[in-house]
Scaffold this motif. Structure first.
Motif, PDB file in Angstrom:
ATOM      1  N   ALA A 101       0.828  -1.205   0.000  1.00  0.00           N
ATOM      2  CA  ALA A 101       0.000   0.000   0.000  1.00  0.00           C
ATOM      3  C   ALA A 101       0.864   1.256   0.000  1.00  0.00           C
ATOM      4  O   ALA A 101       0.534   2.255  -0.647  1.00  0.00           O
ATOM      5  N   LEU A 102       2.008   1.204   0.713  1.00  0.00           N
ATOM      6  CA  LEU A 102       2.928   2.337   0.700  1.00  0.00           C
ATOM      7  C   LEU A 102       3.446   2.597  -0.708  1.00  0.00           C
ATOM      8  O   LEU A 102       3.572   3.754  -1.133  1.00  0.00           O
ATOM      9  N   GLN A 103       3.725   1.547  -1.435  1.00  0.00           N
ATOM     10  CA  GLN A 103       4.190   1.705  -2.812  1.00  0.00           C
ATOM     11  C   GLN A 103       3.148   2.441  -3.653  1.00  0.00           C
ATOM     12  O   GLN A 103       3.477   3.374  -4.387  1.00  0.00           O
ATOM     13  N   CYS A 104       1.908   2.047  -3.528  1.00  0.00           N
ATOM     14  CA  CYS A 104       0.837   2.716  -4.275  1.00  0.00           C
ATOM     15  C   CYS A 104       0.651   4.158  -3.809  1.00  0.00           C
ATOM     16  O   CYS A 104       0.418   5.065  -4.620  1.00  0.00           O
ATOM     17  N   ASP A 105       0.779   4.371  -2.498  1.00  0.00           N
ATOM     18  CA  ASP A 105       0.620   5.726  -1.963  1.00  0.00           C
ATOM     19  C   ASP A 105       1.737   6.640  -2.447  1.00  0.00           C
ATOM     20  O   ASP A 105       1.515   7.828  -2.719  1.00  0.00           O
ATOM     21  N   ASP A 113      -4.254   6.295   4.856  1.00  0.00           N
ATOM     22  CA  ASP A 113      -3.711   5.853   6.136  1.00  0.00           C
ATOM     23  C   ASP A 113      -2.865   6.994   6.702  1.00  0.00           C
ATOM     24  O   ASP A 113      -1.948   7.488   6.021  1.00  0.00           O
ATOM     25  N   PRO A 114      -3.102   7.457   7.924  1.00  0.00           N
ATOM     26  CA  PRO A 114      -2.405   8.643   8.419  1.00  0.00           C
ATOM     27  C   PRO A 114      -0.894   8.486   8.525  1.00  0.00           C
ATOM     28  O   PRO A 114      -0.156   9.417   8.217  1.00  0.00           O
ATOM     29  N   VAL A 115      -0.410   7.322   8.966  1.00  0.00           N
ATOM     30  CA  VAL A 115       1.037   7.147   9.084  1.00  0.00           C
ATOM     31  C   VAL A 115       1.678   7.160   7.707  1.00  0.00           C
ATOM     32  O   VAL A 115       2.703   7.824   7.485  1.00  0.00           O
ATOM     33  N   ARG A 116       1.076   6.445   6.755  1.00  0.00           N
ATOM     34  CA  ARG A 116       1.636   6.463   5.398  1.00  0.00           C
ATOM     35  C   ARG A 116       1.478   7.849   4.771  1.00  0.00           C
ATOM     36  O   ARG A 116       2.326   8.289   3.987  1.00  0.00           O
ATOM     37  N   HIS A 117       0.421   8.560   5.112  1.00  0.00           N
ATOM     38  CA  HIS A 117       0.213   9.917   4.606  1.00  0.00           C
ATOM     39  C   HIS A 117       1.381  10.810   5.025  1.00  0.00           C
ATOM     40  O   HIS A 117       1.953  11.550   4.207  1.00  0.00           O
ATOM     41  N   ALA A 118       1.766  10.742   6.296  1.00  0.00           N
ATOM     42  CA  ALA A 118       2.892  11.539   6.782  1.00  0.00           C
ATOM     43  C   ALA A 118       4.204  11.081   6.149  1.00  0.00           C
ATOM     44  O   ALA A 118       5.052  11.904   5.787  1.00  0.00           O
TER      45      ALA A 118
END
Length: 603
Positions: A101-105, A113-118
């Motif tokens: 999901a981080l890769q896509c973000d 996702d707030p942590v991945r957003h930051a």
């Protein structure tokens, strides 16, 4: 480094103006959701890693939110791997899903996702390459299955994959802010030991929690030195063997984290952070020592008084250091990250294949058992090439840069795993100053802007930092960190390198290890020597190729070239391209390599 400290004041405010510069607000002020995301990361860091939180509070205010984002992401992944409400396969799947999901973000430039957003905002704003975290995320996923380490070498490799990539991101943040956490190159071994000490301190601190979950993250080599200690630990029994093992390990960890020379020449603010980290870990180890049998039942913590004695003066020193330091704070950046494949973290740019040869030439087909694993090249003849054309010698070195690119392209196309280039020897300092400056400046510019940056090439440097420009040294270290997880070609560039110097320094490192009790001097073998070389994982050279019509090895890789096939050609370096590399490999494939054995006779 999960040492605990008392809570510190919530600091989201902007830093004070520095030397008349305008005040920059941290990214948390841009929109409510992003501000909330960073605040959540701050809370996660404070709860999950109080010691890390205390260290982040010693950093410049503008660097705290991105550091919270990095450590919160690491903590979330750690928690996903440790959740005991799910089976092993499900926990692995959760970690994998989060990293995918981080890769896509990263590709989208935002996240729900707030942590991945930051984290995504941090990566984009500060131009961080999160691909270097790929190995750490994969290691976290694999930890779900449990870990077993046969010896300290395997344990250190795990530590390097677990912690170092996250710390490297913090180093990049400091560098991009204009206050580099510069580690002197001759102190790199100290840095590695410091990381080892941090991990060992963490393991000893969390021993009761890990044992309750059936985990024991200690190398078998250490456990076997105290017969019965492993069984007693797993049974929760505090025996003489267990007590002796813990004493030995706490002393070892204390020795590893005590590296005062590591911060020599470093910015005083960054040095304060690292020195305070060492003090906190020593206080944590004191608590481990004092816990005794209670260590197997609960997590030991240093006293409030001990933490205050460490942190109070550190806050004063760091505040003064950062108040005198003008920092560079980047503005918002639009989402421009692209995805490069199925790995758990995306590259900041898409890895591309090498450009085709202008004439359409393709590499020959070489049987796998005839293909060298490691080719080393002495790139000779640049100056003579220029003199033949009536040009200044430095022009030959500029022309030779194109040949370097061609070698990398050809190595990738034919499937070579290791390529080592002799770019500048310790003897080359005898040359004209202008020629030396041209060589070193061409190398630095190519590191920063060259076409190799976006290829599947892991870049490394071999040599000694003495006399080299600090900017060049830092550029190499930055590229080593950035490309550490690439799996195509490993390119090692030898600059300010001498073979005898390498052997002398390796022998000195081996003597230090023997003096420290890490190795028995009566049992030293070739493998022990190889483990203390600057790059222990570098394989022996199969083919040593020299251009320029000279037939000598010139103090180049004497340890690794003992059984190398030698290949000399008259062409000057700027005249060669990838086809010459392919010809050298073809010639190698025709030779019969015996390594001292009797040659085989065809029937």
């Amino acid at each position: 480094m999960r040492t605990t400290t008392h809570s510190t004041k919530d600091l989201d405010a902007a830093p004070p103006a520095q030397r008349g510069r305008p005040v920059h607000r941290p990214p948390t002020g841009e929109d409510p959701s992003l501000r909330a995301a960073y605040r959540l990361c701050r809370r996660i860091t404070r709860v999950h890693d109080p010691g890390i939180y205390a260290l982040i509070q010693l950093m410049p205010t503008v660097l705290r939110p991105p550091c919270w984002a990095l450590w919160a992401a690491a903590s979330v992944l750690d928690d996903l791997a440790d959740q005991r409400d799910a089976q092993q396969a499900e926990r692995e799947a959760r970690v994998q899903a989060w990293t995918q999901a981080l890769q896509c973000d990263l590709a989208a430039g935002t996240s729900t996702d707030p942590v991945r957003h930051a984290l995504v905002n941090t990566a984009l704003r500060w131009r961080l390459d999160l691909s270097s975290l790929q190995g750490a995320m994969t290691s976290t996923r694999d930890d779900v299955r449990g870990q077993h380490f046969a010896d300290w070498a395997a344990w250190r490799a795990w530590c390097n994959g677990e912690i170092a990539p996250w710390v490297d991101q913090v180093q990049d943040l400091f560098e991009r802010a204009g206050a580099p956490m510069t580690l002197r190159l001759e102190r790199q071994q100290d840095y590695k030991r410091f990381i080892d000490g941090a991990q060992l301190t963490d393991i000893l601190t969390d021993l009761s929690t890990d044992l309750a979950q059936g985990d024991l993250f200690l190398p078998q080599e250490a456990l076997d030195a105290f017969p019965g200690a492993e069984d007693d630990l797993r049974q929760g029994s505090w025996s003489p063997a267990t007590a002796a093992l813990i004493r030995e390990l706490t002393a070892l960890a204390r020795q590893w984290v005590t590296r005062p020379a590591m911060t020599t020449g470093m910015h005083p603010g960054a040095a304060t952070v690292l020195n305070t980290a060492a003090c906190l870990m020593r206080a944590q180890l004191d608590a481990v020592d004092a816990a005794g049998h209670a260590l197997l039942k609960r997590t030991p913590r240093p006293s409030l008084a001990a933490r205050t004695r460490i942190l109070a003066p550190a806050r004063i020193r760091s505040k003064l250091a950062w108040s005198l330091t003008p920092l560079t704070v980047p503005g918002p950046r639009p989402p421009t990250v692209t995805v490069s494949g199925p790995g758990p973290a995306a590259e900041s740019t898409t890895l591309r294949p090498p450009p085709p040869h202008p004439d359409g030439a393709r590499p020959p087909q070489i049987a796998a058992d005839r293909m060298p694993a490691h080719v080393a090249i002495i790139m000779d003849g640049n100056g003579r090439w220029a003199e033949q054309r009536g040009l200044p010698r430095p022009e030959g070195h500029r022309a030779g840069t194109a040949a370097v690119h061609e070698m990398v392209y050809g190595a990738l196309e034919i499937g070579l795993r290791h390529l080592t280039l002799y770019a500048f020897s310790t003897e080359n300092w005898k040359r004209d100053t202008e020629e030396i400056t041209t060589i070193l400046e061409a190398i630095r510019r190519d590191l920063d802007e060259g076409p190799i940056r976006d290829l599947d090439v892991r870049q490394r440097w071999l040599g000694h930092p003495d006399k080299l420009p600090q900017e060049l040294v830092q550029a190499f270290l930055r590229e080593e960190r950035r490309t550490r997880n690439r799996t195509g070609l490993t390119l090692t560039v030898c600059i300010n390198y001498g073979g005898r110097d390498e052997i002398t320094r390796t022998a000195a490192a081996l003597a230090q290890a023997a003096q420290a009790g890490d190795i028995d001097p009566h049992l030293i073998g070739e493998d022990d020597f190889a483990r203390h070389l600057p790059h222990p994982d570098m394989p022996d050279v199969d083919l040593l190729w020299r251009t320029g019509n000279e037939q000598r090895t010139s103090n180049f890789l004497p340890w690794h070239t003992t059984y190398a096939e030698l290949y000399f050609v008259p062409h000057y370096w700027p005249d060669v391209d990838r086809r010459d590399l392919w010809q050298a490999i073809t010639e190698y494939s025709r030779r019969q390599r015996r390594h001292g054995a009797v040659p085989r006779i065809s029937p």
